[in-house]
Scaffold this motif. Sequence first.
Motif, PDB file in Angstrom:
ATOM      1  N   GLU A  28       0.742  -1.112  -0.137  1.00  0.00           N
ATOM      2  CA  GLU A  28       0.139   0.026  -0.067  1.00  0.00           C
ATOM      3  C   GLU A  28       0.892   1.211  -0.022  1.00  0.00           C
ATOM      4  N   VAL A  29       0.613   2.179  -1.047  1.00  0.00           N
ATOM      5  CA  VAL A  29       1.242   3.529  -0.925  1.00  0.00           C
ATOM      6  C   VAL A  29       0.727   4.313  -0.051  1.00  0.00           C
ATOM      7  N   LYS A  30       1.325   5.054   1.080  1.00  0.00           N
ATOM      8  CA  LYS A  30       0.823   6.041   1.766  1.00  0.00           C
ATOM      9  C   LYS A  30       1.508   7.162   1.596  1.00  0.00           C
ATOM     10  N   PHE A  31       0.659   8.472   1.388  1.00  0.00           N
ATOM     11  CA  PHE A  31       1.344   9.601   1.344  1.00  0.00           C
ATOM     12  C   PHE A  31       0.253  10.684   1.470  1.00  0.00           C
ATOM     13  N   ASP A  32       0.766  11.595   2.227  1.00  0.00           N
ATOM     14  CA  ASP A  32      -0.109  12.933   2.765  1.00  0.00           C
ATOM     15  C   ASP A  32       0.378  14.059   1.919  1.00  0.00           C
ATOM     16  N   PRO A  33      -0.265  14.571   1.219  1.00  0.00           N
ATOM     17  CA  PRO A  33       0.075  15.747   0.088  1.00  0.00           C
ATOM     18  C   PRO A  33       0.121  17.114   1.045  1.00  0.00           C
ATOM     19  N   ALA A  34      -0.380  17.279   2.239  1.00  0.00           N
ATOM     20  CA  ALA A  34      -0.429  18.368   2.924  1.00  0.00           C
ATOM     21  C   ALA A  34       0.957  18.496   3.625  1.00  0.00           C
TER      22      ALA A  34
END
Length: 270
Positions: A28-34
């Motif tokens: 699973e790819v986890k990414f927070d753009p903020a």
Amino acid sequence: MRTRGILTTAVTASAMAIVLGAVPAFAEVKFDPATGKGFIGKGDVQSALGWNNAALQKAVNDKSLVFTFSQAMTQQQSQEATQPGSQTGSQTGTQVGSQTATQVATQSLTQALTCDFTNGNGTKTFHREGVRDAERTGTRSGSRTGTREGSRDSSFTGSYTFGKYTFGDYTFAPESSVEWGPWDADQGENPSDCLRSANADKITQISNVITPGEITEGAVTEGAVIDGAITPGDTTESEITEGEIIYGDVTAGEMTFTGPAKLFVNGKAL
């Protein structure tokens, strides 16, 4: 003038801190753009780039892996703008005016006096000429046209075109003020013989007739011209000459993200 717009675009930015984990492919790819932070399994990176373990390790050692993300967003923007313009115009108008005047005149008069005596003196006839003054007033109206350019404060400078005076009747001085000339009488005769009350019982008939003569008109003395109302005519407008538009600063509003963030490694979608 204020202009408003809504900017719709996709934001592309570098991912600040991506942790590359040694986990199986397709984790699973986890990414927070903020914050620009997240976790990506190395198998996802290898799958996106088509690399084996050795190629991926070399890229890690060379620090040649570049992670970026893209996300759709909208943002309101406004900008002030001013534009000068100029326009000329001309307008015609008609102005009425009135003027009064007085005119003097003189009138000649003739007086004929005849009386018949019963004491044997017969009929006596007397004649004299006189003159008296007269005056009359009149009014006349006129109009003039004018034009004005660009301003409603312009004034008329043309001359009035007047018609003729409309005069009333002369007012004559009373007969008591007539300047009479001498009586035309025979030597030894006196007109007062006919008019003396003491001779009333000696006169059978008397005739005393004053006949007005011709009127000799004098000069006309003109009064001041009284300006009347101005009746505006049609306005002829020219084309508007537009000036240069001067734009102010652009004021950007808050960005609103409208779609999901998409993560890329070296330009390949994860």
